[in-house]
Design a protein around this motif. Structure first.
Motif, PDB file in Angstrom:
ATOM      1  N   LEU A  12      48.462  -9.285 -34.308  1.00  0.00           N
ATOM      2  CA  LEU A  12      50.088  -9.646 -34.677  1.00  0.00           C
ATOM      3  C   LEU A  12      50.614  -8.653 -33.500  1.00  0.00           C
ATOM      4  N   LEU A  13      51.455  -9.545 -32.939  1.00  0.00           N
ATOM      5  CA  LEU A  13      52.469  -9.035 -31.676  1.00  0.00           C
ATOM      6  C   LEU A  13      53.975  -8.827 -32.196  1.00  0.00           C
ATOM      7  N   VAL A  14      54.327  -7.601 -32.063  1.00  0.00           N
ATOM      8  CA  VAL A  14      55.685  -7.166 -32.592  1.00  0.00           C
ATOM      9  C   VAL A  14      56.568  -7.124 -31.413  1.00  0.00           C
ATOM     10  N   ALA A  16      58.063 -10.118 -30.065  1.00  0.00           N
ATOM     11  CA  ALA A  16      57.530 -11.281 -29.529  1.00  0.00           C
ATOM     12  C   ALA A  16      58.391 -12.128 -28.409  1.00  0.00           C
ATOM     13  N   THR A  17      59.421 -11.655 -28.461  1.00  0.00           N
ATOM     14  CA  THR A  17      60.601 -12.398 -27.457  1.00  0.00           C
ATOM     15  C   THR A  17      60.668 -11.737 -26.092  1.00  0.00           C
ATOM     16  N   SER A  18      59.784 -10.636 -25.743  1.00  0.00           N
ATOM     17  CA  SER A  18      59.975 -10.141 -24.545  1.00  0.00           C
ATOM     18  C   SER A  18      59.130 -10.814 -23.647  1.00  0.00           C
ATOM     19  N   ASP A  19      59.370 -10.645 -22.465  1.00  0.00           N
ATOM     20  CA  ASP A  19      58.317 -10.988 -21.436  1.00  0.00           C
ATOM     21  C   ASP A  19      57.142 -10.574 -21.454  1.00  0.00           C
ATOM     22  N   ILE A  20      56.984  -9.218 -21.515  1.00  0.00           N
ATOM     23  CA  ILE A  20      55.623  -8.581 -21.770  1.00  0.00           C
ATOM     24  C   ILE A  20      54.751  -9.111 -23.160  1.00  0.00           C
ATOM     25  N   GLY A  21      55.745  -9.349 -24.033  1.00  0.00           N
ATOM     26  CA  GLY A  21      55.212  -9.704 -25.501  1.00  0.00           C
ATOM     27  C   GLY A  21      54.753 -11.241 -25.209  1.00  0.00           C
ATOM     28  N   HIS A  22      55.418 -12.023 -24.513  1.00  0.00           N
ATOM     29  CA  HIS A  22      54.831 -13.450 -24.318  1.00  0.00           C
ATOM     30  C   HIS A  22      53.671 -13.620 -23.411  1.00  0.00           C
ATOM     31  N   ALA A  23      53.618 -12.578 -22.422  1.00  0.00           N
ATOM     32  CA  ALA A  23      52.425 -12.682 -21.587  1.00  0.00           C
ATOM     33  C   ALA A  23      51.299 -12.222 -22.344  1.00  0.00           C
ATOM     34  N   THR A  24      51.482 -11.027 -23.361  1.00  0.00           N
ATOM     35  CA  THR A  24      50.473 -10.344 -24.081  1.00  0.00           C
ATOM     36  C   THR A  24      49.760 -11.398 -25.093  1.00  0.00           C
ATOM     37  N   VAL A  35      46.832 -15.369 -32.881  1.00  0.00           N
ATOM     38  CA  VAL A  35      48.429 -14.815 -32.708  1.00  0.00           C
ATOM     39  C   VAL A  35      49.100 -15.167 -33.499  1.00  0.00           C
ATOM     40  N   ILE A  36      49.801 -14.072 -34.134  1.00  0.00           N
ATOM     41  CA  ILE A  36      51.054 -14.075 -34.940  1.00  0.00           C
ATOM     42  C   ILE A  36      51.985 -13.436 -34.236  1.00  0.00           C
ATOM     43  N   LEU A  37      53.302 -13.975 -33.983  1.00  0.00           N
ATOM     44  CA  LEU A  37      54.507 -13.459 -33.435  1.00  0.00           C
ATOM     45  C   LEU A  37      55.591 -12.842 -34.391  1.00  0.00           C
ATOM     46  N   VAL A  87      46.936  -4.842 -33.986  1.00  0.00           N
ATOM     47  CA  VAL A  87      48.536  -4.872 -34.162  1.00  0.00           C
ATOM     48  C   VAL A  87      49.106  -4.300 -32.629  1.00  0.00           C
ATOM     49  N   VAL A  88      49.885  -4.925 -31.820  1.00  0.00           N
ATOM     50  CA  VAL A  88      50.500  -4.671 -30.687  1.00  0.00           C
ATOM     51  C   VAL A  88      51.827  -4.564 -30.819  1.00  0.00           C
ATOM     52  N   SER A  89      52.456  -3.472 -30.623  1.00  0.00           N
ATOM     53  CA  SER A  89      53.841  -3.161 -30.699  1.00  0.00           C
ATOM     54  C   SER A  89      54.538  -3.278 -28.970  1.00  0.00           C
ATOM     55  N   VAL A  90      55.283  -4.209 -28.582  1.00  0.00           N
ATOM     56  CA  VAL A  90      55.818  -4.063 -27.363  1.00  0.00           C
ATOM     57  C   VAL A  90      57.343  -3.954 -27.431  1.00  0.00           C
TER      58      VAL A  90
END
Length: 251
Positions: A12-14, A16-24, A35-37, A87-90
């Motif tokens: 789960l990526l929290v 998800a609209t950031s550049d780092i989030g998209h790359a992750t 992956v869940i955005l 779970v990843v928080s960016v």
């Protein structure tokens, strides 16, 4: 929410609209993960999901989440189709230091976006992961949290709090099968830093951050990752400067 999946691991990526989030997200999908955005801007997250699907052929669901709406967190976690493996928080909001100095609402938004929201959400997942006996929590913090500087101390203070929270969570959960990773990117060339004069040797690309994050979380199982190792030395020097000298510096 189910506890396990018969097929792929889920991240789960929290943010998800950031550049780092998209790359992750791309790094995880390419590694075979589901992956869940999650993002406040669900439409923006949906565009990133469509791009990921076009690149990899894998479906990428999107869920709405406002990181400042902490009261909604329990229902958000409960309504997920399954408990993620990672779970990843960016999430990050740089804000404007000059405005935050006099605008309490602006300062509060920076603090809540960078510390309160991400910390409380990861803390909630931590309880579920501890009960299951497995899981990985990743928080993208910042070297700005290692010492308060006049140029960004509101943002830096929020990231300092987040770093300390992740450290305590890691210490508490070390014997419970839950891995907690803190990622410190330093300068990153993204939309958030567009127009800023960034020193090339200290500036990473979003894909570089994603690669370091994935490796630290899922391969080497690190505790703290400086995306560019030189930052560990830079911050060691900055932390060592005596306060009377530090006050005279324009940092």
């Amino acid at each position: 929410m189910t506890q396990s999946s018969p097929t792929h691991k889920v991240m789960l990526l929290v943010g998800a609209t950031s550049d780092i989030g998209h790359a992750t997200a791309l790094a995880y999908v390419e590694a075979g993960w589901d992956v869940i955005l999650a993002a406040r801007d669900a439409a923006g997250a949906a565009r990133n999901a469509a791009d990921l699907t076009a690149r990899t052929g894998r479906p990428v669901p999107v869920v709405a989440l406002d990181i400042t709406d902490t009261a909604a967190f329990p229902a958000f976690v409960r309504d997920l189709p399954r408990l993620p493996d990672t779970v990843v928080s960016v999430v990050g909001l740089l804000g404007d230091q000059a405005r935050a100095q006099s605008d309490l609402a602006d300062a509060a938004l920076v603090m809540r976006s960078n510390f309160e929201g991400p910390a409380l959400l990861l803390g909630l997942f931590a309880e579920h992961f501890a009960a299951r006996g497995s899981g990985t929590l990743v928080g993208v913090s910042s070297v700005a949290g290692e010492r308060g500087r006049a140029s960004n101390y509101v943002y830096g203070a929020a990231k300092a709090g987040f770093t300390a929270f992740l450290s305590g969570l890691r210490n508490r959960l070390a014997a419970r099968g839950v891995h907690v990773l803190t990622v410190k990117p330093g300068f990153v060339r993204t939309r958030m830093t567009a127009g800023m004069p960034l020193p090339k040797p200290l500036t990473a690309e979003a894909a570089e951050v994603a690669a370091a994050l994935f490796r630290g979380a899922e391969v080497t199982r690190r505790d703290v990752v400086y995306v560019r190792p030189v930052w560990a030395l830079v911050m060691m020097v900055i932390r060592a400067i005596p306060e009377p000298v530090f006050k005279r510096l324009k940092l």
